[in-house]
Design a protein around this motif. Sequence first.
Motif, mmCIF file in Angstrom:
data_model
loop_
_atom_site.group_PDB
_atom_site.id
_atom_site.type_symbol
_atom_site.label_atom_id
_atom_site.label_comp_id
_atom_site.label_asym_id
_atom_site.label_seq_id
_atom_site.Cartn_x
_atom_site.Cartn_y
_atom_site.Cartn_z
ATOM 1 N N GLN A 228 33.980 33.290 64.845
ATOM 2 C CA GLN A 228 34.384 32.670 66.106
ATOM 3 C C GLN A 228 34.109 31.171 66.135
ATOM 4 O O GLN A 228 34.268 30.517 67.157
ATOM 5 C CB GLN A 228 33.677 33.356 67.276
ATOM 6 C CG GLN A 228 34.130 34.795 67.459
ATOM 7 C CD GLN A 228 33.241 35.618 68.362
ATOM 8 O OE1 GLN A 228 33.039 36.808 68.131
ATOM 9 N NE2 GLN A 228 32.672 35.021 69.397
ATOM 10 N N CYS A 229 33.695 30.642 64.985
ATOM 11 C CA CYS A 229 33.476 29.203 64.852
ATOM 12 C C CYS A 229 34.716 28.552 64.247
ATOM 13 O O CYS A 229 35.414 29.141 63.420
ATOM 14 C CB CYS A 229 32.286 28.929 63.930
ATOM 15 S SG CYS A 229 30.701 29.516 64.566
ATOM 16 N N LEU A 230 34.974 27.343 64.683
ATOM 17 C CA LEU A 230 36.077 26.563 64.138
ATOM 18 C C LEU A 230 35.593 25.133 63.906
ATOM 19 O O LEU A 230 34.752 24.629 64.654
ATOM 20 C CB LEU A 230 37.253 26.554 65.115
ATOM 21 C CG LEU A 230 38.035 27.871 65.215
ATOM 22 C CD1 LEU A 230 38.827 27.926 66.511
ATOM 23 C CD2 LEU A 230 38.964 28.016 64.009
ATOM 24 N N PRO A 231 36.114 24.463 62.878
ATOM 25 C CA PRO A 231 35.696 23.080 62.653
ATOM 26 C C PRO A 231 36.175 22.179 63.784
ATOM 27 O O PRO A 231 37.222 22.425 64.387
ATOM 28 C CB PRO A 231 36.378 22.719 61.325
ATOM 29 C CG PRO A 231 37.551 23.650 61.243
ATOM 30 C CD PRO A 231 37.111 24.926 61.897
ATOM 31 N N VAL A 232 35.419 21.163 64.089
ATOM 32 C CA VAL A 232 35.852 20.192 65.090
ATOM 33 C C VAL A 232 37.122 19.525 64.572
ATOM 34 O O VAL A 232 37.149 19.029 63.441
ATOM 35 C CB VAL A 232 34.753 19.141 65.347
ATOM 36 C CG1 VAL A 232 35.265 18.025 66.254
ATOM 37 C CG2 VAL A 232 33.533 19.807 65.962
ATOM 38 N N PRO A 233 38.209 19.534 65.345
ATOM 39 C CA PRO A 233 39.462 18.924 64.867
ATOM 40 C C PRO A 233 39.264 17.456 64.507
ATOM 41 O O PRO A 233 38.482 16.747 65.155
ATOM 42 C CB PRO A 233 40.413 19.073 66.064
ATOM 43 C CG PRO A 233 39.863 20.215 66.852
ATOM 44 C CD PRO A 233 38.376 20.127 66.686
ATOM 45 N N PRO A 234 39.941 16.969 63.487
ATOM 46 C CA PRO A 234 39.799 15.562 63.081
ATOM 47 C C PRO A 234 40.077 14.619 64.247
ATOM 48 O O PRO A 234 41.057 14.776 64.981
ATOM 49 C CB PRO A 234 40.866 15.403 61.985
ATOM 50 C CG PRO A 234 41.076 16.778 61.449
ATOM 51 C CD PRO A 234 40.880 17.702 62.612
ATOM 52 N N GLN B 33 41.521 32.616 63.638
ATOM 53 C CA GLN B 33 42.317 32.293 62.448
ATOM 54 C C GLN B 33 43.726 31.855 62.835
ATOM 55 O O GLN B 33 44.283 30.910 62.264
ATOM 56 C CB GLN B 33 42.377 33.500 61.520
ATOM 57 C CG GLN B 33 42.962 33.184 60.150
ATOM 58 C CD GLN B 33 42.154 32.143 59.404
ATOM 59 O OE1 GLN B 33 40.971 32.309 59.163
ATOM 60 N NE2 GLN B 33 42.790 31.027 59.043
ATOM 61 N N LYS B 34 44.300 32.516 63.840
ATOM 62 C CA LYS B 34 45.635 32.121 64.309
ATOM 63 C C LYS B 34 45.607 30.719 64.900
ATOM 64 O O LYS B 34 46.538 29.929 64.690
ATOM 65 C CB LYS B 34 46.138 33.133 65.342
ATOM 66 C CG LYS B 34 46.479 34.498 64.755
ATOM 67 C CD LYS B 34 46.835 35.490 65.850
ATOM 68 C CE LYS B 34 47.178 36.843 65.269
ATOM 69 N NZ LYS B 34 47.417 37.877 66.322
ATOM 70 N N LEU B 35 44.547 30.406 65.631
ATOM 71 C CA LEU B 35 44.425 29.066 66.185
ATOM 72 C C LEU B 35 44.290 28.034 65.073
ATOM 73 O O LEU B 35 44.921 26.961 65.130
ATOM 74 C CB LEU B 35 43.224 28.980 67.117
ATOM 75 C CG LEU B 35 43.339 29.725 68.449
ATOM 76 C CD1 LEU B 35 42.012 29.671 69.202
ATOM 77 C CD2 LEU B 35 44.448 29.149 69.317
ATOM 78 N N GLN B 36 43.481 28.323 64.078
ATOM 79 C CA GLN B 36 43.298 27.362 62.993
ATOM 80 C C GLN B 36 44.612 27.135 62.245
ATOM 81 O O GLN B 36 44.933 25.992 61.871
ATOM 82 C CB GLN B 36 42.215 27.828 62.032
ATOM 83 C CG GLN B 36 41.843 26.771 60.985
ATOM 84 C CD GLN B 36 40.451 26.967 60.422
ATOM 85 O OE1 GLN B 36 39.806 27.979 60.660
ATOM 86 N NE2 GLN B 36 39.977 25.991 59.663
ATOM 87 N N ASN B 37 45.397 28.199 62.070
ATOM 88 C CA ASN B 37 46.658 28.079 61.342
ATOM 89 C C ASN B 37 47.740 27.385 62.166
ATOM 90 O O ASN B 37 48.521 26.582 61.633
ATOM 91 C CB ASN B 37 47.163 29.459 60.916
ATOM 92 C CG ASN B 37 46.274 30.115 59.879
ATOM 93 O OD1 ASN B 37 45.482 29.445 59.214
ATOM 94 N ND2 ASN B 37 46.378 31.424 59.744
ATOM 95 N N ASN B 38 47.826 27.706 63.456
ATOM 96 C CA ASN B 38 48.967 27.290 64.264
ATOM 97 C C ASN B 38 48.695 26.134 65.222
ATOM 98 O O ASN B 38 49.600 25.363 65.539
ATOM 99 C CB ASN B 38 49.473 28.482 65.093
ATOM 100 C CG ASN B 38 49.991 29.611 64.236
ATOM 101 O OD1 ASN B 38 51.023 29.499 63.584
ATOM 102 N ND2 ASN B 38 49.266 30.726 64.227
ATOM 103 N N VAL B 39 47.452 26.034 65.694
ATOM 104 C CA VAL B 39 47.139 25.069 66.744
ATOM 105 C C VAL B 39 46.331 23.890 66.229
ATOM 106 O O VAL B 39 46.530 22.759 66.672
ATOM 107 C CB VAL B 39 46.391 25.773 67.903
ATOM 108 C CG1 VAL B 39 45.942 24.779 68.959
ATOM 109 C CG2 VAL B 39 47.300 26.841 68.526
ATOM 110 N N TRP B 40 45.435 24.130 65.288
ATOM 111 C CA TRP B 40 44.584 23.042 64.794
ATOM 112 C C TRP B 40 45.401 21.874 64.236
ATOM 113 O O TRP B 40 45.040 20.707 64.469
ATOM 114 C CB TRP B 40 43.572 23.567 63.771
ATOM 115 C CG TRP B 40 42.158 23.523 64.284
ATOM 116 C CD1 TRP B 40 41.099 22.870 63.717
ATOM 117 C CD2 TRP B 40 41.632 24.120 65.491
ATOM 118 N NE1 TRP B 40 39.963 23.037 64.477
ATOM 119 C CE2 TRP B 40 40.259 23.791 65.566
ATOM 120 C CE3 TRP B 40 42.198 24.887 66.492
ATOM 121 C CZ2 TRP B 40 39.449 24.209 66.623
ATOM 122 C CZ3 TRP B 40 41.394 25.319 67.541
ATOM 123 C CH2 TRP B 40 40.042 24.981 67.604
#
Length: 327
Positions: free
Chosen positions: A104-110, A277-284
């Motif tokens: 449930q962790c995601l990297p801080v967007p650039p 994972q969907k957010l990282q692929n599609n939204v990040w």
Amino acid sequence: MSVVEIKEFGDADQLVPSSRPVPEPSDNEVLIKVSYAGVNRPDVIQRRGLYPPPPGESDIPGLEVSGTIAKIGASVSTYNIGDKVTALVGGGGYAEYCTAPVGQCLPVPPGFSLEQAAAIPETYFTVWSNIFDRCELKSGETILIHGGTSGIGTTAIQLAKAFGAKVIATAGSDEKCNACMELGADLAINYRTEDFVEKSKAFTSKKGVDVVLDMVGGDYIQKDISTLGMDGRLCFIAFLNGPEASVNFMPVMLKRLKITGSTLRARSKEFKADVAQKLQNNVWPLLAGKKLQPVLFKTLPLSDAAEAHRLMESSKHIGKIMLKVGD
């Protein structure tokens, strides 16, 4: 560590500073030194005693955080100590340290600050899983989003537009309607002075909308059904006006409507990791390209959590209310 906890169920004054031991991450968790925590409507409902945390989750409110990883569990290989992340959590965000399942962790967007990053998880997970997964919103379709200037609303407007939908939003003042339009809405309706059913039907040349995202319920339920066109989908994510209504279901049959709803907090870690994972692929990539941005209204220190809740309950905000916890 310093925390804000719920002393007793009730009004915002029941949020009080306290001290708790720093939690230990399990094998598949990380410990985050929290910089910012988001304030969300579920926090308010929990404080009132109407939304208990799921078994095993912290009773400290707070469902999204950003910060720096201070410790990793034995099975964690995707992050290292010192990494900056944002995370969806089941509770515990109003604290100097918070554990989070690694999925449930995601990297801080650039290019994003930690303050901006903490405003992402709760609304983006909720909007993606309901609008795109449950309601299968497609490019070219029209969606009606109630509460357009809430954290959910500002996120939903931007995401729906980014993926090619036409957006109608409702809000409670002309100022808020203007804010919806600035975020990309094609039509904003002041629900205090205008009929959103009539306005939505006119916008769609009487065809009706394809999707309604509703957090109001109550007397909106029948109106939502009337607003939908053939094969439309109605999704509930909250019931600010109550979960009960007298409803004529004949249009559901005649228009082949689908009615659904969900809550996020009680879903499994596997489900939330899949959404992440969907957010990282599609939204990040859209966040990194500055095509999407969380709307920040006000940031208060953790010690002013009660004031943050009062602001949330006033509904005067446009976008996200945040708490600054650490550096």
